[in-house]
Design a protein around this motif. Structure first.
Motif: not given
Length: 472
Positions: A313-328
């Motif tokens: 879903t768009v919402s779960s993908l958005r959450s994942q990508r925000r998390r990845w970027q923040r982790g980086l």
């Protein structure tokens, strides 16, 4: 308004140069990875597997499966681990304070009994409350602990484990039967010179998986998952393989990686107060290796396949990508002293700058580029020639490199059995620059803002289960 036109024009030129430079960099990394890709294509994989499985020097390994509210997929994952083709190993499921039936499902499925809690203290973790052992599979364990996050769960698993190497596997993932053997091969062949290895991760959505085994590889119908498959091809086949060849790999996917336990203990284990614990550990291991002036390596292995469930879903993908970027962003900030520091050689002079300017800040450059293209067309701030050049640079950067990755994947592994699947992936890859990439760019910028503001959460993904008996 003349000054504004000048500003937009200058920004457009900078972004065109940036995108062209990064595209050339990708092509350069592909050329570095090329010999390994060609070698993999000609490899007799069956002979290699048999050789390792018979090797008396094959190190025993502990497989760690952190699980938080994974009642849908944890049994399937545990079964997948138990079916691994490997001479000696243990599987440790770590229930990180789940509020669902994660533990109950594991205990019931594998007929577990409680055992005395004997645990070492390499790292401090949230309290470990109980431990269980399966009566059906004596090498399967479950430990229950208070919630502390994935990194804390992995540290607890390392404390509990007894073997010199460990594999970290996500609780929603499955491994091909020979994946562990193939991932350990560089470690065995190098006699310990290779201290960690990461394998390829594939998206399982759409494939037919029965009782934890992939019976039929197929594509999902959802465009947003299809684009993630293409994105994974690009990331693993071009990005990670090229960096691995130069011993500059900074990410071993959290879904599947193998580590020398002593090296991780020396580095201090997983950091618990970041959402990018997998990358942060690898950077710290590189630092530890360079500080010791050791010649140990961290490698990426193409063939071993870990299957995982992608956000649908768009919402779960958005959450994942925000998390990845923040982790980086958190990892780069934590290790900023290594950036451009000659003491850390390729890691400091190339890999960290690459992740800063390409993987982290590219989202900002791309977002500005999209704004200029749209505003330029609507308000005539820049000439149509510049707009066309920017548009072409965006397409090459976003779509053509991804389509190259699709063709390389098929040329090397032929994972998808029919031409129709290949054509479908190739066709969707050409659309990346027009809808998928702008979306992920926006979410990555949100993640960067969250990192700067030090706000954000892990985020949740609604699991559907990738094995048929679980999805039913």
């Amino acid at each position: 308004m003349e000054w504004l036109s000048w500003l937009v024009y200058t920004a457009a030129i900078v972004i065109i140069i940036y995108m062209a430079s990064v595209s050339l960099l990708y092509i350069g990394m592909f050329l570095v990875a090329g010999p390994r890709i060609r070698k993999e294509r000609q490899l007799n994989r069956e002979a290699h597997i048999e050789e390792i499985s018979m090797n008396k020097d094959t190190f025993p390994i502990s497989v760690l499966v952190p699980a938080y509210n994974e009642e849908v997929g944890v049994v399937s994952t545990a079964r997948s681990m138990l079916a691994l083709n490997y001479p000696q190993f243990e599987v440790i499921v770590i229930d990180d304070g789940s509020s669902d039936r994660t533990s109950e499902r594991v205990i019931a499925e594998f007929r577990m009994k409680e055992i005395d809690l004997a645990i070492r203290r390499y790292f401090d973790t949230a309290e470990v409350e109980r431990a269980f052992q399966s009566t059906l599979f004596p090498h399967l364990f479950l430990i229950q602990k208070q919630n502390g996050g994935k990194a804390d769960a992995l540290n607890a698993g390392i404390n509990f484990s007894k073997y010199p190497y460990f594999a970290a596997i996500d609780g929603d993932s499955l491994l091909d039967r020979d994946a562990l053997l193939k991932t350990m091969k560089p470690i065995i062949d190098s006699n310990g010179k290779v201290t960690a290895t990461g394998g390829t991760v594939r998206i399982a959505n759409g494939s037919r998986i029965v009782r934890s085994e992939v019976e039929e590889i197929a594509l999902p119908k959802t465009p947003i998952v299809l684009m993630q498959i293409i994105e994974y091809f690009r990331a693993f086949l071009i990005g990670r393989l090229g960096l691995s060849r130069m011993n500059m790999l900074l990410i071993v996917s959290g879904a599947f990686g193998v580590f020398e336990k002593n090296r991780v203990i020396k580095a201090g284990g997983y950091k618990v107060n970041t959402v990018g614990e997998d990358m942060e550990l690898i950077v710290r291991m590189h630092k530890s290796i360079k500080d010791e002036q050791s010649d140990q390596r961290i490698e990426y292995i193409q063939d071993p396949v870990c299957w995982t469930e992608a956000p649908s879903t768009v919402s779960s993908l958005r959450s994942q990508r925000r998390r990845w970027q923040r982790g980086l962003a958190e990892t780069l900030w934590t290790h900023k002293s290594m950036l451009l520091n000659p003491k850390y050689k390729g890691i400091g002079l190339f890999a960290l700058p690459y992740y800063l300017f390409v993987e982290l800040l590219s989202a900002v450059f791309e977002l500005i580029g999209y704004v200029i293209i749209i505003a330029g067309l609507l308000f005539a701030f820049i000439s149509w020639e510049i707009t066309v050049v920017m548009f072409l640079a965006t397409v090459v950067y976003g779509s053509l490199i991804s389509s190259l990755a699709v063709l390389l994947e098929e040329w090397t592994y032929h994972k998808y059995p029919d031409v129709k699947s290949l054509l479908k992936l190739f066709g969707w890859s050409l659309t990346e620059a027009f809808w998928y990439r702008p979306l992920t760019v926006l979410w990555r910028c949100e993640g960067l803002v969250a990192a700067i503001r030090q706000k954000g959460s892990w985020g949740n993904m609604q699991r559907k289960g990738i094995s048929e008996e679980e999805a039913a």
